[in-house]
Design an enzyme around this catalytic site. Structure first.
Site, PDB file in Angstrom:
ATOM      1  N   ARG A 153       0.867  -1.147  -0.210  1.00 30.12           N
ATOM      2  CA  ARG A 153      -0.052  -0.081   0.001  1.00 30.12           C
ATOM      3  C   ARG A 153       0.981   1.162   0.024  1.00 30.12           C
ATOM      4  O   ARG A 153       1.815   1.106   0.716  1.00 30.12           O
ATOM      5  CB  ARG A 153      -0.762  -0.075   1.314  1.00 30.12           C
ATOM      6  CG  ARG A 153      -1.816   1.211   1.409  1.00 30.12           C
ATOM      7  CD  ARG A 153      -3.015   0.919   0.392  1.00 30.12           C
ATOM      8  NE  ARG A 153      -4.283   1.809   0.838  1.00 30.12           N
ATOM      9  CZ  ARG A 153      -4.982   2.304  -0.141  1.00 30.12           C
ATOM     10  NH1 ARG A 153      -4.893   2.299  -1.344  1.00 30.12           N
ATOM     11  NH2 ARG A 153      -5.959   2.852   0.719  1.00 30.12           N
ATOM     12  N   THR A 185     -10.232   0.021  -8.895  1.00 31.18           N
ATOM     13  CA  THR A 185      -9.138  -0.863  -8.572  1.00 31.18           C
ATOM     14  C   THR A 185      -9.215  -1.985  -9.378  1.00 31.18           C
ATOM     15  O   THR A 185     -10.054  -2.202 -10.476  1.00 31.18           O
ATOM     16  CB  THR A 185      -9.512  -1.047  -7.086  1.00 31.18           C
ATOM     17  OG1 THR A 185      -9.707  -0.107  -6.270  1.00 31.18           O
ATOM     18  CG2 THR A 185      -8.498  -2.116  -6.418  1.00 31.18           C
ATOM     19  N   THR A 228      -4.405  -1.125  -6.969  1.00 28.91           N
ATOM     20  CA  THR A 228      -5.274   0.264  -7.482  1.00 28.91           C
ATOM     21  C   THR A 228      -4.423   1.521  -7.546  1.00 28.91           C
ATOM     22  O   THR A 228      -3.226   1.715  -6.944  1.00 28.91           O
ATOM     23  CB  THR A 228      -6.125   0.410  -6.285  1.00 28.91           C
ATOM     24  OG1 THR A 228      -7.340   1.439  -6.714  1.00 28.91           O
ATOM     25  CG2 THR A 228      -5.464   0.934  -4.952  1.00 28.91           C
ATOM     26  N   SER A 233      -7.638   0.827   3.458  1.00 32.40           N
ATOM     27  CA  SER A 233      -8.095   0.475   2.374  1.00 32.40           C
ATOM     28  C   SER A 233      -9.262  -0.757   2.447  1.00 32.40           C
ATOM     29  O   SER A 233      -9.352  -1.271   3.732  1.00 32.40           O
ATOM     30  CB  SER A 233      -7.105  -0.621   1.369  1.00 32.40           C
ATOM     31  OG  SER A 233      -7.613  -1.058   0.288  1.00 32.40           O
ATOM     32  N   GLY A 256     -13.681   0.131  -4.650  1.00 31.80           N
ATOM     33  CA  GLY A 256     -14.003   0.882  -3.709  1.00 31.80           C
ATOM     34  C   GLY A 256     -14.615   0.367  -2.454  1.00 31.80           C
ATOM     35  O   GLY A 256     -14.199  -0.730  -1.919  1.00 31.80           O
TER      36      GLY A 256
END
Length: 568
Positions: A103, A379, A397, A450, A472
């Site tokens: 991430r 994503t 994403t 996330s 999302g």
């Protein structure tokens, strides 16, 4: 001349492949196809083909995943990326399990109130568009770490397919042509020096060739220098130059210091199946397991698919789990996430005790629980299983479709707008309407929360399913419904993926439904109980793999996109 002929042959072969693919899909309908030796399900047919080619060359599931990740950065630029981040869940054929968090992180110059005006109010779209919305990218370092630990083939072999696709170009799909045309104006606004995503004359049409030479050069640097080809040298300099063109704050040190992290996966169970999913900084694994624990005591298979009690139970579970998400979940490196309590069956069942099947529970009456007391939309996702039974689930994403809309000039790749996934201000929803608080406040070096939920399921210690989706805030509920569709409602993988979906996230207090989701009579009876249904477009694009009783692999590629399952 020879190179030109080879390039023309490459493009011709690509066009023929896409033509044969779409013909096969038309014939394919909803009938699942099974493969013996390996299967790749991704958002783009060319990326799936790249993954299968790697498997055929002796690569394992991680080799194929790395190649697919870089290929998607070329052929699926709205979410496939090297300028974003994501999560990987892995299970080997001998039951080794791992979770990789790549991430993005907030810059060392980031601050809690950086998107607020002098009055303390959010500045519209400042966290979504342009260079200031960018978190430090994690994808390249994540792929490097995955390769170091689990891969079999040389790094350069996994990068070359993406380089070829970028340099020689590929024919875009009808969906891609429409997306690029609709975004032309915003691309021009944030990329005044130009980008390959903008067609110089006229509009993009299906079959047009998208060539990305700048991206090809960047990918070659990554192929030749590994991590240093992105986080140092020419590429890093181009990122910093791009920051300077739009008040971005990513620094040389941010890039140099970025590190993807191996974490312990979330491991739980549902109806005699083991569930392996992603821990924080993703909320996905925790929320998914919470939902499964919340509904497990109820006879869903007897009630039936999308019937009154089934829908009501799922919505009420989602209402409570998303309320907990907003309060308790964030980057565990910065905030003490109460994992043990949130994952406890007793806690989840206690949260469900006040359900009244005669009426809806108003979201305003649902607050986050206290799990500390218990100790017992754009994503992309892809799923891969190799012939040895190793499995990879990766969700990756840029956040919003095409991320920040900024393409790094000279490097050819899009940058994320993941800073919007932080809680910019308590009580203020992000792009997907999700609320957050102190657990997800902006801090330098912190990973934003996330909803990505790459997940692997086993049964009797054997691989059972690999699943995940973009979407999302709807990611968690889409994975949740897909699992229920197979385990509780007996659907095959393609049926489970194609089935219409619905979604509730606590706030706002409405149930979002796809056009064909929930029969009209069921909806009317639930509306009489004060459930509010709001029609919307597609929810998620699930790509999943189911292992049949004979050990063959059954793919589920979401018909909501250009997704495809390919194997051999």
């Amino acid at each position: 001349m020879k190179q030109k002929l080879l390039d023309q042959l490459f493009v011709t072969k690509t066009k023929l492949f896409l033509l044969s693919f779409f013909i096969s899909v038309a014939a394919y309908g909803q009938t699942p196809v099974s493969y013996k030796n390996g299967l790749v399900v991704s958002a783009h047919p060319l990326a799936s083909e790249v993954g299968v080619d790697i498997l055929k060359k002796g690569g394992n599931a991680v080799d194929a995943a790395i190649a697919v990740q870089f290929a998607l950065a070329v052929v699926y630029p709205n979410a496939g990326n090297i300028g974003g981040g994501g999560f990987m869940v892995y299970r080997s054929s001998n039951n080794e399990r791992a979770a990789l968090d790549f991430r993005e992180t907030a810059s060392e110059k980031a601050s809690r109130d950086m998107y607020l005006d002098a009055s303390g109010d959010p500045i519209e779209r400042l966290s979504l568009d342009g260079q200031l919305s960018v978190g430090t990218p994690g994808t390249v370092d994540g792929m490097v770490k995955a390769h170091e630990r689990f891969a079999r083939l040389p790094w350069k072999d996994l990068l070359q397919p993406a380089i070829d696709l970028a340099r020689k170009g590929f024919p875009i799909t009808a969906m891609q042509a429409d997306e690029l045309n609709r975004r032309k104006e915003i691309f021009q606004r944030f990329n005044p020096l130009g980008t390959a995503l903008i067609k110089k004359k006229g509009h993009w049409e299906e079959g047009d060739r998208l060539v990305q030479r700048e991206l090809a050069r960047t990918l070659r640097l990554i192929k030749d220098r590994g991590r240093a080809g992105f986080y140092e040298g020419r590429t890093a300099s181009l990122i910093i130059e791009e920051m300077g063109r739009g008040n971005g704050i990513i620094t040389t040190d941010d890039l140099k210091n970025y590190q993807a992290k191996w974490r312990e996966p979330i491991v739980s169970s549902y109806r005699n199946h083991e569930v392996i999913s992603m821990p924080p900084s993703s909320s996905g694994g925790v929320a998914l397991v919470s939902l499964l624990k919340a509904v497990e005591p109820y006879p869903l298979s007897r009630w039936g698919f999308q019937r009154d009690s089934t829908v009501q139970l799922m919505v009420e579970a989602e209402r409570r789990v998303y309320a907990d998400r907003s309060e308790h979940l964030g980057d565990a490196d910065f905030y003490p996430v109460p994992l043990t309590g949130l994952l406890d069956s007793n806690y989840q069942q206690e949260r469900m005790r006040d359900i009244d099947f005669s009426r809806a529970t108003p979201s305003s009456a649902v607050k986050a629980g206290d799990p500390k007391t218990y100790e017992s939309e754009e994503t992309t996702h892809f799923s891969i299983v190799d012939k040895e039974g190793n499995a990879v689930a990766i969700t990756t994403t840029l956040n919003n479709s095409y991320g920040s809309q900024v393409v790094v000039k000279g490097a050819g790749f899009l940058l994320n707008d993941e800073m919007d996934d932080f809680s910019i201000k308590p009580g203020v929803p992000n792009l997907y309407g999700l609320l957050g608080g102190a657990a997800n406040a902006i801090e330098p070096g912190k990973r934003m929360l996330s909803a990505m939920t790459p997940t692997i399921l086993t049964k009797n210690n054997k691989l059972f399913m690999v699943v995940g989706t973009p979407g999302g805030s709807t990611i968690i509920t889409s994975v949740f419904q897909t699992i229920l569709n197979v385990i509780d409602f007996g659907k095959d993988m393609q049926e489970a993926v194609s089935a219409p979906r619905f979604h509730h996230q606590w706030m706002p207090d409405e149930v979002y439904v796809e056009q064909d989701a929930i029969r009209v009579d069921v909806r009317k009876r639930l509306e009489a109980k004060h459930y509010k249904f709001t029609p919307r477009g597609s929810i998620g694009r699930v790509d999943a793999i189911l292992v049949n009783a004979d050990g063959s692999l059954q793919g589920g590629a979401d018909p909501r996109g250009d997704d495809v399952a390919l194997g051999y």
